[in-house]
Design a protein around this motif. Structure first.
Motif, PDB file in Angstrom:
ATOM      1  N   CYS A  81     -20.465  17.982  31.433  1.00 44.00           N
ATOM      2  CA  CYS A  81     -20.194  16.582  31.744  1.00 44.00           C
ATOM      3  C   CYS A  81     -19.275  15.971  30.687  1.00 44.00           C
ATOM      4  CB  CYS A  81     -21.508  15.809  31.811  1.00 44.00           C
ATOM      5  SG  CYS A  81     -21.308  14.078  32.255  1.00 44.00           S
ATOM      6  N   HIS A  83     -19.087  12.915  29.959  1.00 41.31           N
ATOM      7  CA  HIS A  83     -19.652  11.701  29.349  1.00 41.31           C
ATOM      8  C   HIS A  83     -20.227  12.009  27.967  1.00 41.31           C
ATOM      9  CE1 HIS A  83     -23.099   8.751  28.876  1.00 41.31           C
ATOM     10  NE2 HIS A  83     -22.016   8.052  28.681  1.00 41.31           N
ATOM     11  N   CYS A  98     -24.897  14.913  37.075  1.00 35.97           N
ATOM     12  CA  CYS A  98     -25.371  15.169  35.718  1.00 35.97           C
ATOM     13  C   CYS A  98     -26.749  14.536  35.562  1.00 35.97           C
ATOM     14  CB  CYS A  98     -24.399  14.600  34.688  1.00 35.97           C
ATOM     15  SG  CYS A  98     -24.952  14.877  32.992  1.00 35.97           S
ATOM     16  N   HIS A 101     -27.342  11.193  32.544  1.00 31.82           N
ATOM     17  CA  HIS A 101     -27.164   9.752  32.764  1.00 31.82           C
ATOM     18  C   HIS A 101     -26.653   9.449  34.159  1.00 31.82           C
ATOM     19  CE1 HIS A 101     -26.329  10.719  28.438  1.00 31.82           C
ATOM     20  NE2 HIS A 101     -27.361   9.922  28.320  1.00 31.82           N
TER      21      HIS A 101
HETATM   22  S1  FES Z   1     -23.827  13.398  29.723  1.00 32.45           S
HETATM   23 FE1  FES Z   1     -23.553  13.450  31.878  1.00 32.45          FE
HETATM   24  S2  FES Z   1     -23.852  11.416  32.499  1.00 32.45           S
HETATM   25 FE2  FES Z   1     -24.081  11.324  30.369  1.00 32.45          FE
END
Ligand code: FES
Length: 140
Positions: A81, A83, A98, A101
């Motif tokens: 991911c 993020h 994911c 989050h």
């Molecule tokens: S690490 Fe995937 S949504 Fe935050």
């Protein structure tokens, strides 16, 4: 006597430790020993026929998602991911979710479908050799 019995001190000490023990980290856990990277060299993902035309397959151990966009055309993306680098472990159709989050990505093109992630998945070179999918830097 000081007024505090050994038994009472033990209880107080145990009570003081409880909050500290309860402060476990809530960071993402992947269960893969902390390996959070897409392949850095070509990896063999198995039979090309396991990915149907128009379908996608998630390779959680290798952190790669492959989509077969046409009979002889494959796309591969890192399933880390963008993020906060959790390895994505859920694929429904072509939608990757994911678990950390809730970000979602399109496995066919890597695009973000739902934030908090804003950066598309990293595309990886991919090829079919000897009937097997090979993906990762240097594969194509
Ligand atoms: S690490 Fe995937 S949504 Fe935050």
């Amino acid at each position: 006597m000081s007024g505090t019995s050994p038994a009472r001190r033990t209880v107080l000490r145990a009570a003081a430790l409880v909050p500290a023990a309860g402060l476990g980290l809530t960071a993402c856990t992947s269960g893969d020993g902390g390996n959070r990277s897409a392949p850095t060299k070509p990896v063999d993902l198995g039979a090309a026929d396991e990915v149907p035309v128009g379908g996608s397959k998630l390779y959680t151990d290798e952190h790669v998602v492959v989509s077969r966009v046409a009979d002889d055309e494959y796309k591969a993306f890192s399933s880390i991911c963008t993020h906060a680098q959790c390895p994505i472990e859920k694929l429904q159709g072509s939608r990757l979710t994911c678990q950390c989050h809730g970000s979602q990505f399109d496995a066919r093109n890597g695009k973000v479908l739902r934030e908090p992630a804003v950066t598309p998945l990293e595309e990886l070179p991919v090829k079919v050799a000897g009937g097997k999918i090979v993906a990762g830097p240097g594969a194509a």
